[in-house]
Design a protein around this motif. Structure first.
Motif, PDB file in Angstrom:
ATOM      1  N   MET A 184       0.808  -1.213   0.000  1.00 40.12           N
ATOM      2  CA  MET A 184       0.000   0.000   0.000  1.00 40.12           C
ATOM      3  C   MET A 184       0.845   1.267   0.000  1.00 40.12           C
ATOM      4  O   MET A 184       0.331   2.371   0.162  1.00 40.12           O
ATOM      5  N   GLY A 185       2.161   1.114  -0.177  1.00 41.50           N
ATOM      6  CA  GLY A 185       3.030   2.277  -0.310  1.00 41.50           C
ATOM      7  C   GLY A 185       3.127   3.130   0.942  1.00 41.50           C
ATOM      8  O   GLY A 185       3.230   4.358   0.849  1.00 41.50           O
ATOM      9  N   LYS A 186       3.109   2.489   2.128  1.00 49.93           N
ATOM     10  CA  LYS A 186       3.197   3.229   3.391  1.00 49.93           C
ATOM     11  C   LYS A 186       4.364   2.696   4.227  1.00 49.93           C
ATOM     12  O   LYS A 186       4.172   2.099   5.301  1.00 49.93           O
ATOM     13  N   PRO A 187       5.602   2.915   3.754  1.00 42.51           N
ATOM     14  CA  PRO A 187       6.764   2.327   4.441  1.00 42.51           C
ATOM     15  C   PRO A 187       7.011   2.886   5.835  1.00 42.51           C
ATOM     16  O   PRO A 187       7.768   2.279   6.610  1.00 42.51           O
ATOM     17  N   HIS A 188       6.403   4.026   6.188  1.00 44.81           N
ATOM     18  CA  HIS A 188       6.634   4.582   7.523  1.00 44.81           C
ATOM     19  C   HIS A 188       6.119   3.648   8.618  1.00 44.81           C
ATOM     20  O   HIS A 188       6.564   3.744   9.774  1.00 44.81           O
ATOM     21  N   TYR A 189       5.209   2.737   8.284  1.00 41.57           N
ATOM     22  CA  TYR A 189       4.741   1.795   9.297  1.00 41.57           C
ATOM     23  C   TYR A 189       5.843   0.824   9.716  1.00 41.57           C
ATOM     24  O   TYR A 189       5.784   0.262  10.823  1.00 41.57           O
ATOM     25  N   VAL A 190       6.835   0.636   8.870  1.00 39.15           N
ATOM     26  CA  VAL A 190       7.956  -0.228   9.233  1.00 39.15           C
ATOM     27  C   VAL A 190       8.699   0.330  10.445  1.00 39.15           C
ATOM     28  O   VAL A 190       9.259  -0.419  11.250  1.00 39.15           O
ATOM     29  N   ASP A 191       8.688   1.644  10.610  1.00 38.01           N
ATOM     30  CA  ASP A 191       9.375   2.258  11.747  1.00 38.01           C
ATOM     31  C   ASP A 191       8.796   1.795  13.081  1.00 38.01           C
ATOM     32  O   ASP A 191       9.481   1.853  14.113  1.00 38.01           O
ATOM     33  N   LEU A 192       7.543   1.354  13.081  1.00 41.94           N
ATOM     34  CA  LEU A 192       6.902   0.897  14.310  1.00 41.94           C
ATOM     35  C   LEU A 192       7.162  -0.575  14.608  1.00 41.94           C
ATOM     36  O   LEU A 192       6.883  -1.048  15.718  1.00 41.94           O
TER      37      LEU A 192
END
Length: 330
Positions: free
Chosen positions: A276-284
């Protein structure tokens, strides 16, 4: 947003009291929904949820009515077009629990216990007319961890899911309503209201009937903010005592439901990044992993811990970077 969707949004607003209001986009959540705010004469939030990507808004509307009937504070719905996927909602403002506690840490205990009072209020009520999320479904929902976070062959994944279901089986009970995404960023403090109505509730459209511990787990095992171990322990003990639950059995259930929830979140965050093109969730993900490991250390879960850790990849730098890359097969 497409030009057609913008046109549809304006057409919807033209039939409401907000026809001439200027709506400013807000930061979105993990879904495809979008939110807009107006500070016009009638402050409000516009929810834009295209049915083809977000599904029907009817579950949100139905749950808002259910919660309001219990004396709880769901946003008032001022205008709606369920077919097109638009709602104009009451604006609770920016005072979510996480923001308020960041500004004044002394508020944490009182706010969290107010949230727990909301959980008790819902658990004491007749269950909502929502889908069941029973033990087999709780276990099967963990497949996301083995499909997206650490992909595994079907046989290995099924063995893990069976082990989770077997571990959950002793806690089979009458299912109660859970708002499901019950955490500090979805709770707002409404200081002008009284009692449980002081807690403004958001993001409850995925409510289910499930194990009674689920929302307490969501609140105390928050993947976005730290909750101290001492407070979490105190809250669990107070919760179990108020509901007349066996202390040790409830501790076991809490840790196991926390394992289930965070396994699923590992998979969700990986999928959000890669598909879904939301790599910032990987930071969590490192925090989710730490929470998962903390609950797996509960002694009765030793066997399950060994089985899961043998097939799950630790979130080291290399694995996190892989998860940030789009999945080219999708």
């Amino acid at each position: 947003m497409s030009d057609q969707r913008t046109h549809d949004r304006h057409a919807f607003l033209a039939e409401t009291d907000w026809a001439d209001a200027q709506f400013i986009p807000l930061t979105g959540d993990a879904s495809a929904r979008r939110y807009f705010r107006t500070h016009s004469q009638h402050p409000a939030i516009l929810m834009d949820a295209p049915p083809q990507t977000c599904g029907s808004l009817k579950p949100f509307v139905d749950m808002a009515q259910y919660l309001s009937a219990l004396g709880l504070s769901a946003p008032q719905i001022f205008a709606s077009d369920l077919q097109s996927g638009f709602l104009v909602l009451e604006d609770f403002g920016d005072d979510d629990f996480a923001s308020l506690i960041d500004r004044d840490a002394s508020l944490e205990n009182s706010y969290y216990f107010s949230a727990i009072d909301v959980i008790h209020n819902v658990l004491d009520a007749d269950p909502a007319q929502v889908a069941n999320y029973d033990i087999p479904q709780l276990a099967s929902a963990c497949d996301l961890a083995f499909l997206h976070y650490t992909p595994q062959p079907a046989t290995i994944m099924n063995e893990a899911l069976t082990a989770i279901e077997d571990a959950l089986a002793p806690f089979q009970t009458e299912l109660r309503t859970s708002l499901r995404d019950f955490h500090a960023q979805n709770l707002h403090w409404l200081s002008k209201r009284a009692g449980v109505a002081r807690v403004g509730l958001l993001d409850f459209q995925d409510a289910v009937n499930t194990l009674p511990s689920y929302d307490l787990v969501s609140l105390l095992r928050d993947v976005r903010r730290e909750v101290s171990d001492d407070f979490a322990q105190s809250a669990r003990e107070t919760f179990a005592k108020r509901r007349g639950l066996d202390h040790d059995a409830f501790q076991n259930e809490f840790h196991l439901v926390a394992v289930q929830r965070n396994l699923r979140i590992l998979g969700i965050f990986a999928r959000l990044s890669q598909q879904m093109g939301k790599p910032h969730y990987v930071d969590l993900i490192p925090r989710v992993w730490r929470l998962l490991q903390a609950d797996l250390k509960h002694p009765p879960l030793a066997k399950l811990r060994a089985q899961l850790n043998a097939i799950l990849t630790e979130p080291d730098h290399a694995h996190l970077e892989r998860l940030r890359q789009p999945c080219l097969t999708q």
